[in-house]
Design a protein around this motif. Structure first.
Motif, PDB file in Angstrom:
ATOM      1  N   VAL A 234      54.247  59.324  26.019  1.00 42.21           N
ATOM      2  CA  VAL A 234      54.357  59.667  24.769  1.00 42.21           C
ATOM      3  C   VAL A 234      55.396  59.935  24.351  1.00 42.21           C
ATOM      4  O   VAL A 234      55.814  60.494  23.278  1.00 42.21           O
ATOM      5  N   GLU A 235      56.756  59.546  25.115  1.00 43.97           N
ATOM      6  CA  GLU A 235      57.832  59.645  24.705  1.00 43.97           C
ATOM      7  C   GLU A 235      58.433  59.020  23.693  1.00 43.97           C
ATOM      8  O   GLU A 235      58.180  57.805  23.683  1.00 43.97           O
ATOM      9  N   TYR A 236      58.999  59.406  22.651  1.00 43.96           N
ATOM     10  CA  TYR A 236      59.710  58.708  21.616  1.00 43.96           C
ATOM     11  C   TYR A 236      61.152  57.837  22.467  1.00 43.96           C
ATOM     12  O   TYR A 236      61.517  58.404  23.108  1.00 43.96           O
ATOM     13  N   LYS A 237      61.069  56.655  22.211  1.00 45.37           N
ATOM     14  CA  LYS A 237      62.336  55.771  22.533  1.00 45.37           C
ATOM     15  C   LYS A 237      63.094  55.530  21.554  1.00 45.37           C
ATOM     16  O   LYS A 237      62.854  54.906  20.397  1.00 45.37           O
ATOM     17  N   TYR A 238      64.571  55.832  21.801  1.00 44.23           N
ATOM     18  CA  TYR A 238      65.543  55.368  20.628  1.00 44.23           C
ATOM     19  C   TYR A 238      66.524  54.279  21.009  1.00 44.23           C
ATOM     20  O   TYR A 238      66.837  54.392  22.193  1.00 44.23           O
ATOM     21  N   VAL A 239      66.637  53.389  20.117  1.00 44.89           N
ATOM     22  CA  VAL A 239      67.701  52.273  20.485  1.00 44.89           C
ATOM     23  C   VAL A 239      68.780  52.445  19.241  1.00 44.89           C
ATOM     24  O   VAL A 239      68.395  52.193  18.179  1.00 44.89           O
ATOM     25  N   GLN A 240      69.962  52.457  19.687  1.00 48.61           N
ATOM     26  CA  GLN A 240      70.961  52.377  18.436  1.00 48.61           C
ATOM     27  C   GLN A 240      72.147  51.242  18.881  1.00 48.61           C
ATOM     28  O   GLN A 240      72.413  50.971  19.909  1.00 48.61           O
ATOM     29  N   GLU A 241      72.001  50.679  17.704  1.00 46.78           N
ATOM     30  CA  GLU A 241      73.044  49.443  17.707  1.00 46.78           C
ATOM     31  C   GLU A 241      74.069  49.566  16.746  1.00 46.78           C
ATOM     32  O   GLU A 241      73.938  49.696  15.547  1.00 46.78           O
ATOM     33  N   ALA A 242      75.142  49.310  17.019  1.00 44.05           N
ATOM     34  CA  ALA A 242      76.310  49.388  16.301  1.00 44.05           C
ATOM     35  C   ALA A 242      76.709  48.111  15.482  1.00 44.05           C
ATOM     36  O   ALA A 242      76.916  46.985  16.418  1.00 44.05           O
ATOM     37  N   LYS A 243      77.325  47.791  14.339  1.00 39.54           N
ATOM     38  CA  LYS A 243      77.770  46.662  13.695  1.00 39.54           C
ATOM     39  C   LYS A 243      78.811  46.891  12.929  1.00 39.54           C
ATOM     40  O   LYS A 243      78.789  48.151  12.441  1.00 39.54           O
ATOM     41  N   VAL A 244      79.481  45.689  12.452  1.00 45.00           N
ATOM     42  CA  VAL A 244      80.451  45.985  11.299  1.00 45.00           C
ATOM     43  C   VAL A 244      79.824  45.389   9.885  1.00 45.00           C
ATOM     44  O   VAL A 244      79.409  44.146  10.059  1.00 45.00           O
TER      45      VAL A 244
END
Length: 315
Positions: A234-244
């Protein structure tokens, strides 16, 4: 979507009841129990698209939270009024504390049930409380019309009013993060942390290798170890993607595995995004979506544009 500019600061004081200084009751009092394995819960996912900080500002952190669901004693518990106190607790202590699972402020006195529960102010002491300033100057509160209540009922208020900060938490009414630890005051209280202590977020109360800050972000209890397989489900899973984009550094975020109950119907997903400017001022963006029937399994998308509306739309 709304944005609030605040200067971070640190304050030190105690949570007060009508009778004096009351000990903060955190969720760790429910811990130390064996955690049973979860059946795979129903979940929703959230995507935040095209967040581009203005020149001179930097991304700090993102919190996404289902305000309708808690993990308590290794089980998912419903919070029908989204106030931070699970239904079973409000039902058990309702007569004593004058709280209920139906409204975030059961007696409409502008003092929310969450703070009544945390500070242990019984129904007789509550008569001494007076909310003379019901505004939310720190701008972090979420207000929504609960379809489960009568149309004539005022919008439900989820946050900290100025009078609550002044009388009960003794945090700064102008700051959404009074102790400067990166967690909004309201989320700290919901996570069982002290909004005046910049150090408790760094601790690992349950010794599972995750700091209290990480537990709050993932929406798991600070007093129940995440090592058993049950809580990892039940842990939330975060993914972050950088872009221009347009010459600016931008971000897309995906937050997955957000548990819902009742197929998601009536579950309230809240969104808090924090950024910093060059003068050490924190800015907070908030949004929410009240899910409808059949929401489980869906992905909800927030487009963070130049004039964001702050609403999620199903994909």
């Amino acid at each position: 979507m709304k944005v609030i500019s605040m200067t971070l600061a640190i304050t030190a004081c105690c949570i007060l009841s009508a009778a004096g200084c009351a000990k903060f009751r955190d969720s760790s009092s429910l811990s130390r129990l064996a955690v049973s394995d979860f059946i795979d819960p129903e979940v929703v996912n959230v995507e935040v698209k095209n967040y581009c900080p203005e020149t001179g500002r930097t991304y700090k952190d993102l919190f996404v939270r289902n305000l309708s669901v808690h993990v308590v004693r290794g089980q998912l518990s419903l919070d029908s009024d989204k106030d931070g106190v699970p239904d079973f607790i409000e039902e058990k202590r309702g007569d004593e504390l004058n709280i209920s699972p139906y409204k975030a402020d059961s007696n409409d006195d502008k003092i929310g049930d969450l703070l009544i529960y945390l500070s242990g102010i019984d129904r007789f002491q509550q008569s001494r409380l007076r909310c003379l300033d019901p505004a939310n100057s720190d701008g972090s509160a979420i207000e929504f019309q609960d379809p489960g209540l009568a149309p004539s009922d005022p919008p439900q208020f989820l946050g900290l009013r100025n009078c609550e900060k002044e009388q009960l938490t003794h945090t700064d009414p102008l700051l959404f993060d009074s102790d400067g630890d990166g967690l909004p005051d309201y989320l700290e209280l919901r996570c069982g942390l002290n909004a005046r202590d910049p150090n408790d977020a760094l601790l690992d109360t349950d010794g599972d290798g995750l700091s209290n800050y990480q537990e709050c972000k993932r929406h798991t209890p600070i007093g129940e170890s995440n090592r058993p397989q049950g809580l990892q489900k039940v842990e939330y899973k975060y993914v972050q993607e950088a872009k221009v984009a347009g010459g600016k550094k931008c971000f897309d975020f995906t937050v997955s595995n957000i548990p819902v109950l009742n197929g998601g119907s009536g579950n309230l997903i809240a969104f808090y995004l924090i950024e910093m400017d060059g003068l050490n001022k924190a800015l907070l963006y908030t949004a929410f979506e009240l899910l409808g029937p059949g929401s489980a399994g869906k992905t909800f998308v927030l487009e963070f544009g130049p004039s964001p509306e702050g609403r999620f739309t199903a994909k």
